[in-house]
Design an enzyme around this catalytic site. Structure first.
Site, PDB file in Angstrom:
ATOM      1  CE1 TYR A   1      56.005 -42.251  25.962  1.00 37.07           C
ATOM      2  CE2 TYR A   1      57.805 -41.083  27.028  1.00 37.07           C
ATOM      3  CZ  TYR A   1      56.470 -41.201  26.739  1.00 37.07           C
ATOM      4  OH  TYR A   1      55.576 -40.281  27.230  1.00 37.07           O
TER       5      TYR A   1
ATOM      6  CE  LYS B   1      54.491 -43.854  28.731  1.00 33.24           C
ATOM      7  NZ  LYS B   1      55.085 -42.764  29.558  1.00 33.24           N
TER       8      LYS B   1
END
Length: 294
Positions: free
Chosen positions: A135, A163
């Site tokens: 992330y 992400k």
């Protein structure tokens, strides 16, 4: 198809007004997301107010969501912290609770070097057999995952996705061209350009309320129907603005879900505060049904 799905939602954590977790709210939200085409449930991430969750609450949420979804969607557990030992422990607890995959945020506040980030991510990825989605959200963490770091981490067999909440599409395309990492757009306002550039899917906050429109957007891009994709994205932009730019995503996503009757309360934990009436009014305007082109 990746081990994470394509139409992922960064789930809120439903709460009662006193700040305790709401089991009925969680059950209703999971049922809603499954019914609207979500195939990946991200539990205990930023939108789930992860900094305020205890270890027991985080594991319990994964357990409850996994039981409720019963294999109908992947359960991706947010387990990243600024401490490697804690992150490893949370990864193992998420695995034991039934997670299908892990979401690992770049260590925040301490601002480690890129070498430190690599060591941290590798240690967590080594801790369980679960696939890992990195992330990258430097606006929150204070440090970004740089291109050479992402390329090196892509060599780990369990680090399989990113992400991307950085918003640098050129960089994302560069990493996609040089690795097998599956990219997921983590900025609702940019879902269409990321998908058109080759992203595998989205991790959406707006999807808490409207995962069905994200599903239609992904399908339109996969079919090469960019005209329809632009129309769908256009219908989502007022929602993205109201939820992501009025105040804060977790606050406004809960407000939207409460307005739609999906969760019983928009309650958040301090230091977050519930939306004032002026923000709720903007949200209500955005929630009005759109008129889509035929």
């Amino acid at each position: 198809m990746t081990p994470f799905g394509t139409n992922l939602v960064a789930m809120v954590t439903p709460m009662h007004p006193d700040g305790t977790l709401s089991e009925p709210g969680l059950a209703g939200l999971v049922d809603h997301l499954l019914a609207t085409g979500c195939d990946g449930l991200v539990v205990g991430g930023t939108t789930g107010e992860s900094p305020t969750l205890t270890d027991a609450e985080a594991a319990g949420l994964v357990r409850d969501v996994a039981a409720r979804s019963a294999g109908r969607a992947r359960v991706i557990a947010g387990i990243g912290t600024y401490d490697t030992v804690t992150s490893v422990r949370r990864a193992r607890e998420a695995e034991a609770a039934g997670a299908d995959a892990l979401l690992l945020v770049c260590p925040y506040y301490s601002r480690p070097t890129q070498a430190g980030i690599i060591a941290h991510c590798a240690a967590v990825a080594d801790a369980t057999p679960l696939p890992v989605m990195l992330y990258d959200v430097p606006a929150r963490t204070g440090v970004a995952l740089e291109v050479p770091t992402l390329i090196e981490l892509a060599g780990h067999p369990r680090i399989q996705a990113v992400k991307d909440a950085k918003g640098d599409l050129f960089e994302a395309m560069t990493v996609m061209s040089r690795t097998s990492l599956a990219y997921y757009c983590g900025i609702d306002e940019l879902n269409l350009p990321y998908l058109a550039a080759g992203a595998a899917g989205v991790v959406s906050v707006v999807g808490n309320a409207f995962a069905d429109r994200n599903a239609a957007l992904i399908d339109a891009v996969l079919r090469g129907d960019l005209e329809s994709a632009r129309a769908i994205q256009g219908s989502l932009l007022p929602l993205a603005e109201a939820i992501m730019r009025t105040s804060q995503g977790a606050i406004m996503a809960k407000a939207a879900l409460a307005e739609l009757g999906i969760i019983p309360s928009p309650a958040v934990r301090s230091p977050l505060l519930e939306s004032p009436l002026s923000h709720v009014q903007r949200l209500r305007e955005a929630l009005a049904p759109p008129v889509l082109a035929a």
